[in-house]
Design an enzyme around this catalytic site. Structure first.
Site, PDB file in Angstrom:
ATOM      1  CE  LYS A  82      -1.095   1.014   4.804  1.00 53.00           C
ATOM      2  NZ  LYS A  82      -2.133   1.415   5.701  1.00 53.00           N
ATOM      3  CG  ASP A  83       3.465   2.268   2.781  1.00 50.29           C
ATOM      4  OD1 ASP A  83       2.379   2.861   2.918  1.00 50.29           O
ATOM      5  OD2 ASP A  83       4.057   1.701   3.719  1.00 50.29           O
ATOM      6  NE  ARG A 130      -7.326   3.558   3.193  1.00 48.66           N
ATOM      7  CZ  ARG A 130      -7.479   2.844   4.304  1.00 48.66           C
ATOM      8  NH1 ARG A 130      -8.644   2.286   4.572  1.00 48.66           N
ATOM      9  NH2 ARG A 130      -6.474   2.666   5.144  1.00 48.66           N
ATOM     10  NE  ARG A 131      -6.122   3.389   8.258  1.00 44.99           N
ATOM     11  CZ  ARG A 131      -4.843   3.052   8.412  1.00 44.99           C
ATOM     12  NH1 ARG A 131      -3.958   3.944   8.831  1.00 44.99           N
ATOM     13  NH2 ARG A 131      -4.440   1.828   8.126  1.00 44.99           N
ATOM     14  NE  ARG A 148       3.314  11.126   8.267  1.00 45.27           N
ATOM     15  CZ  ARG A 148       4.512  11.384   7.748  1.00 45.27           C
ATOM     16  NH1 ARG A 148       4.914  12.625   7.576  1.00 45.27           N
ATOM     17  NH2 ARG A 148       5.307  10.403   7.380  1.00 45.27           N
ATOM     18  NE  ARG A 154       0.787   5.877  12.328  1.00 44.35           N
ATOM     19  CZ  ARG A 154       0.364   5.602  11.105  1.00 44.35           C
ATOM     20  NH1 ARG A 154      -0.922   5.442  10.869  1.00 44.35           N
ATOM     21  NH2 ARG A 154       1.215   5.475  10.119  1.00 44.35           N
ATOM     22  CB  CYS A 241      -1.250   9.439  -1.413  1.00 43.37           C
ATOM     23  SG  CYS A 241       0.041  10.629  -1.126  1.00 43.37           S
TER      24      CYS A 241
HETATM   25  N1  LIG Z   1       1.262   3.746   6.209  1.00 43.06           N
HETATM   26  C1  LIG Z   1       2.098   2.906   7.017  1.00 43.06           C
HETATM   27  C2  LIG Z   1       1.756   1.482   6.833  1.00 43.06           C
HETATM   28  N2  LIG Z   1       2.070   0.835   5.706  1.00 43.06           N
HETATM   29  C3  LIG Z   1       1.607  -0.445   5.805  1.00 43.06           C
HETATM   30  C4  LIG Z   1       1.000  -0.583   7.028  1.00 43.06           C
HETATM   31  C5  LIG Z   1       0.339  -1.800   7.525  1.00 43.06           C
HETATM   32  C6  LIG Z   1       0.763  -3.099   6.884  1.00 43.06           C
HETATM   33  C7  LIG Z   1       0.178  -3.369   5.528  1.00 43.06           C
HETATM   34  O1  LIG Z   1      -0.816  -2.746   5.090  1.00 43.06           O
HETATM   35  O2  LIG Z   1       0.732  -4.258   4.857  1.00 43.06           O
HETATM   36  C8  LIG Z   1       1.104   0.639   7.708  1.00 43.06           C
HETATM   37  C9  LIG Z   1       0.630   0.961   9.075  1.00 43.06           C
HETATM   38  C10 LIG Z   1      -0.831   1.319   9.160  1.00 43.06           C
HETATM   39  O3  LIG Z   1      -1.431   1.795   8.184  1.00 43.06           O
HETATM   40  O4  LIG Z   1      -1.401   1.150  10.246  1.00 43.06           O
END
Ligand SMILES: NCc1[nH]cc(CCC(=O)O)c1CC(=O)O
Length: 304
Positions: A82-83, A130-131, A148, A154, A241
């Site tokens: 997702k990153d 998104r959240r 963040r 967090r 994003c």
């Molecule tokens: N943005 C940071 C990030 N990138 C991936 C994950 C979680 C692990 C994943 O999605 O594989 C997280 C932490 C979160 O959003 O709580």
């Protein structure tokens, strides 16, 4: 001659867990290959006081790792999919996508069991658009606050009382041995994860066939096909994003089912669309759902 695979990784606890996980899998798949980690800091890890969207987005977490591969200091990089931006930098590819963990988001709180239990006007921390838009749609009364930092940071801010609840990915919490912090899951159909959430991706240069072949042993075709649909949708929507986009694709007996969401930050409204396709049509399915969202007016939200 022994082959060595050097894994470039960020230094956060989650990134290191994921890199170690990939290292362990590679050692099992290729017992004669030497696998080592090359931990490094990225710009995305250094700039913690600004929203990700304003400092250059997701690519910030990849850049230094890609430079290490280009300069020959590392052979692969491990990322949370997702990153990874919708479009990779030229010269790079994703030879393996690992089996997906729980893609739901987690409602985390010390005082409340779920979103519905939060009192009027409760303070909820998340910097993810998104959240934020999904929270706003389900509970317009909530006070949304920026949050963040890595997962540990967090949780620390929640525990010191700055928030009544926070939202994190279930997958990250599980990987860090923190699954007990998940009070409830935020999941489809009324809550969608980020495209590719909970899948770990391996990135490598596309001009090293021997390395690509070793890495391909870790690829999970079912995860690849579902996240491909999600990422195709995101790409067709501009892949930015700075706009809230959610996607969730499952592969069942009857093929692929993709749900997509675009959030309207201003009006606190969500656009939803969904469609089915056979598993060889992941790309087209993503584009079809993106098109349906655009027809509902997503283009104006996305600046397209
Ligand atoms: N943005 C940071 C990030 N990138 C991936 C994950 C979680 C692990 C994943 O999605 O594989 C997280 C932490 C979160 O959003 O709580």
């Amino acid at each position: 001659m022994t082959t060595t695979l050097r894994i470039a990784t960020r230094k956060s606890a989650l990134a290191l867990w994921q890199a170690e996980h990939v290292a362990a899998l590679l050692r099992v798949a290729h017992p004669t290959v030497d696998v080592v980690l090359v931990p490094m800091t990225t710009r995305g890890d250094e700039i913690l006081d600004k929203p990700l969207a304003t400092i250059g987005g997701k690519g910030l977490f990849l850049k230094e790792l890609e430079v290490a591969m280009l300069e020959g200091h590392a052979d692969l990089a491990v990322h949370s999919l997702k990153d990874v931006p919708a479009d990779l930098e030229p010269g790079f590819t994703l030879p393996a996508i690992l089996p997906r963990a729980d893609a739901a988001d987690a409602f985390v709180s010390n005082d409340y069991a779920d979103l519905a239990a939060l009192p009027q006007g409760a303070r909820v921390g998340t910097s993810s658009l998104r959240r934020q838009t999904q929270l706003r749609a389900l509970r317009p009364d909530l006070q949304l606050l920026d949050l963040r930092g890595n997962v540990g940071t967090r949780l620390g801010k929640l525990d010191t009382g700055s928030y009544d609840a926070i939202v994190l990915a279930c997958a990250g919490l599980e990987r860090l041995g923190l699954a007990s912090r998940i009070r409830s899951r935020l999941a489809a159909p009324d809550w969608l994860p980020a495209p590719g959430q909970a899948a770990i991706a391996i990135e490598a240069r596309d001009d090293h066939p021997r390395v690509l072949q070793l890495l391909a042993a870790l690829d999970d075709p079912d995860t690849r096909v579902t996240v491909s649909a999600e990422r195709a949708m995101n790409r067709a929507l501009g892949g930015s994003c700075t706009v809230p986009v959610g996607a969730w694709c499952v592969l069942g007996e009857h093929g692929l089912h993709l749900r997509g969401m675009v959030g309207d930050v201003e009006r606190g409204r969500l656009l939803h669309a969904e469609a089915h396709a056979t598993s060889d049509q992941a790309q087209a399915l993503g584009e079809q759902v993106a098109e349906a969202l655009l027809q509902q007016g997503a283009g104006a939200l996305l600046g397209l």
